[in-house]
Write a protein that holds these residues in place. Structure first.
Motif, PDB file in Angstrom:
ATOM      1  N   LYS A  41      -1.484   2.521  10.471  1.00 19.29           N
ATOM      2  CA  LYS A  41      -1.974   1.349  11.203  1.00 19.29           C
ATOM      3  C   LYS A  41      -3.258   0.811  10.581  1.00 19.29           C
ATOM      4  N   ALA A  42      -4.172   1.713  10.227  1.00 21.11           N
ATOM      5  CA  ALA A  42      -5.449   1.297   9.633  1.00 21.11           C
ATOM      6  C   ALA A  42      -5.241   0.647   8.272  1.00 21.11           C
ATOM      7  N   ILE A  43      -4.343   1.223   7.454  1.00 21.52           N
ATOM      8  CA  ILE A  43      -4.079   0.654   6.122  1.00 21.52           C
ATOM      9  C   ILE A  43      -3.486  -0.741   6.248  1.00 21.52           C
ATOM     10  N   LEU A  44      -2.493  -0.901   7.118  1.00 23.79           N
ATOM     11  CA  LEU A  44      -1.847  -2.211   7.273  1.00 23.79           C
ATOM     12  C   LEU A  44      -2.815  -3.257   7.815  1.00 23.79           C
ATOM     13  N   LYS A  45      -3.667  -2.847   8.740  1.00 19.88           N
ATOM     14  CA  LYS A  45      -4.662  -3.778   9.277  1.00 19.88           C
ATOM     15  C   LYS A  45      -5.615  -4.240   8.185  1.00 19.88           C
ATOM     16  N   ARG A  46      -5.914  -3.337   7.262  1.00 20.25           N
ATOM     17  CA  ARG A  46      -6.853  -3.638   6.178  1.00 20.25           C
ATOM     18  C   ARG A  46      -6.223  -4.461   5.064  1.00 20.25           C
ATOM     19  N   THR A  47      -4.921  -4.271   4.830  1.00 17.54           N
ATOM     20  CA  THR A  47      -4.296  -4.865   3.641  1.00 17.54           C
ATOM     21  C   THR A  47      -3.408  -6.073   3.913  1.00 17.54           C
ATOM     22  N   GLN A  48      -2.887  -6.193   5.140  1.00 18.62           N
ATOM     23  CA  GLN A  48      -1.968  -7.302   5.392  1.00 18.62           C
ATOM     24  C   GLN A  48      -2.733  -8.576   5.727  1.00 18.62           C
ATOM     25  N   PRO A  49      -2.276  -9.718   5.200  1.00 18.97           N
ATOM     26  CA  PRO A  49      -2.887 -10.987   5.589  1.00 18.97           C
ATOM     27  C   PRO A  49      -2.650 -11.237   7.076  1.00 18.97           C
ATOM     28  N   GLU A  50      -3.637 -11.795   7.749  1.00 15.54           N
ATOM     29  CA  GLU A  50      -3.545 -11.950   9.193  1.00 15.54           C
ATOM     30  C   GLU A  50      -2.861 -13.241   9.630  1.00 15.54           C
ATOM     31  N   ALA A  51      -3.231 -14.327   9.050  1.00 11.84           N
ATOM     32  CA  ALA A  51      -2.848 -15.609   9.650  1.00 11.84           C
ATOM     33  C   ALA A  51      -1.573 -16.226   9.088  1.00 11.84           C
ATOM     34  N   MET A  52      -1.340 -16.047   7.802  1.00  9.77           N
ATOM     35  CA  MET A  52      -0.277 -16.811   7.170  1.00  9.77           C
ATOM     36  C   MET A  52       1.111 -16.304   7.546  1.00  9.77           C
ATOM     37  N   PRO A  53       1.931 -17.138   8.177  1.00  9.13           N
ATOM     38  CA  PRO A  53       3.315 -16.747   8.445  1.00  9.13           C
ATOM     39  C   PRO A  53       4.129 -16.812   7.160  1.00  9.13           C
ATOM     40  N   ASP A 101      -3.574   4.244  -1.502  1.00  8.64           N
ATOM     41  CA  ASP A 101      -4.537   3.695  -0.547  1.00  8.64           C
ATOM     42  C   ASP A 101      -5.092   4.761   0.390  1.00  8.64           C
ATOM     43  N   ASP A 102      -4.396   5.884   0.502  1.00 10.46           N
ATOM     44  CA  ASP A 102      -4.867   7.002   1.320  1.00 10.46           C
ATOM     45  C   ASP A 102      -4.149   8.264   0.851  1.00 10.46           C
ATOM     46  N   TYR A 103      -4.673   9.414   1.253  1.00  9.06           N
ATOM     47  CA  TYR A 103      -4.156  10.702   0.789  1.00  9.06           C
ATOM     48  C   TYR A 103      -4.228  11.677   1.956  1.00  9.06           C
ATOM     49  N   VAL A 104      -3.083  12.226   2.365  1.00  9.65           N
ATOM     50  CA  VAL A 104      -3.016  13.154   3.487  1.00  9.65           C
ATOM     51  C   VAL A 104      -2.476  14.494   2.987  1.00  9.65           C
ATOM     52  N   VAL A 105      -3.161  15.565   3.349  1.00  9.63           N
ATOM     53  CA  VAL A 105      -2.781  16.904   2.885  1.00  9.63           C
ATOM     54  C   VAL A 105      -1.885  17.581   3.925  1.00  9.63           C
ATOM     55  N   LYS A 106      -0.787  18.189   3.432  1.00  7.10           N
ATOM     56  CA  LYS A 106       0.096  18.969   4.302  1.00  7.10           C
ATOM     57  C   LYS A 106      -0.542  20.326   4.611  1.00  7.10           C
ATOM     58  N   PRO A 126       0.815  -1.214   0.000  1.00  7.66           N
ATOM     59  CA  PRO A 126       0.000   0.000   0.000  1.00  7.66           C
ATOM     60  C   PRO A 126       0.849   1.264   0.000  1.00  7.66           C
ATOM     61  N   VAL A 127       0.259   2.341  -0.519  1.00 12.88           N
ATOM     62  CA  VAL A 127       0.939   3.642  -0.614  1.00 12.88           C
ATOM     63  C   VAL A 127       0.035   4.720  -0.022  1.00 12.88           C
ATOM     64  N   LEU A 128       0.609   5.526   0.865  1.00 12.86           N
ATOM     65  CA  LEU A 128      -0.079   6.689   1.426  1.00 12.86           C
ATOM     66  C   LEU A 128       0.586   7.936   0.858  1.00 12.86           C
ATOM     67  N   ILE A 129      -0.194   8.779   0.196  1.00 15.81           N
ATOM     68  CA  ILE A 129       0.352   9.985  -0.429  1.00 15.81           C
ATOM     69  C   ILE A 129       0.330  11.155   0.556  1.00 15.81           C
ATOM     70  N   LEU A 130       1.434  11.909   0.567  1.00 15.16           N
ATOM     71  CA  LEU A 130       1.506  13.193   1.258  1.00 15.16           C
ATOM     72  C   LEU A 130       1.567  14.281   0.195  1.00 15.16           C
ATOM     73  N   SER A 131       0.786  15.336   0.365  1.00 12.17           N
ATOM     74  CA  SER A 131       0.813  16.391  -0.653  1.00 12.17           C
ATOM     75  C   SER A 131       0.302  17.710  -0.089  1.00 12.17           C
ATOM     76  N   ALA A 132       0.864  18.802  -0.620  1.00 13.34           N
ATOM     77  CA  ALA A 132       0.352  20.126  -0.289  1.00 13.34           C
ATOM     78  C   ALA A 132      -0.879  20.453  -1.132  1.00 13.34           C
ATOM     79  N   ARG A 133      -1.142  19.611  -2.120  1.00 12.78           N
ATOM     80  CA  ARG A 133      -2.288  19.832  -3.000  1.00 12.78           C
ATOM     81  C   ARG A 133      -3.531  19.186  -2.369  1.00 12.78           C
ATOM     82  N   GLY A 134      -4.448  20.026  -1.892  1.00 17.11           N
ATOM     83  CA  GLY A 134      -5.600  19.499  -1.181  1.00 17.11           C
ATOM     84  C   GLY A 134      -6.901  19.547  -1.943  1.00 17.11           C
ATOM     85  N   ALA A 135      -6.851  19.952  -3.209  1.00 17.18           N
ATOM     86  CA  ALA A 135      -8.082  20.040  -3.998  1.00 17.18           C
ATOM     87  C   ALA A 135      -8.671  18.645  -4.207  1.00 17.18           C
ATOM     88  N   GLU A 136      -9.973  18.587  -4.328  1.00 15.56           N
ATOM     89  CA  GLU A 136     -10.660  17.304  -4.501  1.00 15.56           C
ATOM     90  C   GLU A 136     -10.131  16.558  -5.725  1.00 15.56           C
TER      91      GLU A 136
END
Length: 220
Positions: A113-125, A96-101, A74-84
């Motif tokens: 934490k939320a992204i990893l919980k949503r995207t990572q497999p839980e059981a398989m080692p 996977d997510d977008y955070v505005v500076k 997963p990739v979380l974007i950081l950007s000063a560009r906050g337009a829709e």
């Protein structure tokens, strides 16, 4: 422990995020450019990438498009560009997510934490060991290993993070260490890595410690 990569050209942002995420018990690498990020990704397994759009040697969205052709993390974007429109474009291109500076490092840590919980497999080692059959599965796929490859992998998996010198490996595994030499170990490690990468090209679980030896990365 999940491994993260922060790609941002502002040192203060990298340091603030690194501190906050390490406090949350993540393994964190940083890069200030696209070129530096490529080098990290070539050498290090990454579970999530935090990506600034405005980088000195390239556009973050173009880099995101390149990443999506090679990696599934997963990739979380950081950007000063906050337009829709900017947010929608980033998400449509595979973020996977977008955070505005400006942002709160604690908020970013919570989103990670939320992204990893949503995207990572839980059981398989990563590794499953059948001692009776002297066999391993790697992310659910059976590995076809020679005797020495099996013994090497067992040595590493039994003690993640432990560093074994070439001499120690020979003493523990080879029937007659006197008949072996350093390059024998290197060759077997190389073929073992190749078999692991055939299953997960984005990971390199065996770490080379220069002047020390080899170890299995602890966060797998």
């Amino acid at each position: 422990m999940s491994a993260l990569l922060i790609v941002d050209d502002e040192k203060s942002i990298r340091e603030a995020l690194q501190f906050s995420l390490e406090q949350a018990n993540y393994h964190v690498s940083t890069a200030e450019s696209v070129a530096a990020a490529r080098a990290v990704l070539q050498a290090t397994a990454v579970d999530l990438l935090i990506l600034d759009i405005g980088l000195p040697d390239g556009n973050g969205l173009d880099f995101l498009k390149e990443l999506r052709q090679r990696f599934s993390f997963p990739v979380l974007i950081l950007s000063a560009r906050g337009a829709e429109l900017d947010r929608v474009l980033g998400l449509e291109m595979g973020a996977d997510d977008y955070v505005v500076k400006p942002f709160s490092p604690r908020e970013v840590a919570a989103r990670v934490k939320a992204i990893l919980k949503r995207t990572q497999p839980e059981a398989m080692p990563a590794f499953e060991h059948d001692a009776n059959k002297q066999a391993f599965k790697y992310f659910g796929q059976k590995l076809s290993l020679t005797r020495y490859e099996y013994l090497l992998l067992k040595l590493f998996v039994d003690r993640p993070g432990w560093v074994y010198s070439r001499q120690k490996i020979m003493d523990l595994i080879w029937a007659d260490p006197a008949e072996s030499y350093d390059r024998t170990i290197d060759t077997h490690i190389k073929t073992l890595r190749s078999k692991l990468k055939a299953i997960r090209p984005d990971l390199d679980p065996i770490e080379t410690r220069r002047g020390q030896g080899y170890a299995l990365k602890e966060y797998l």
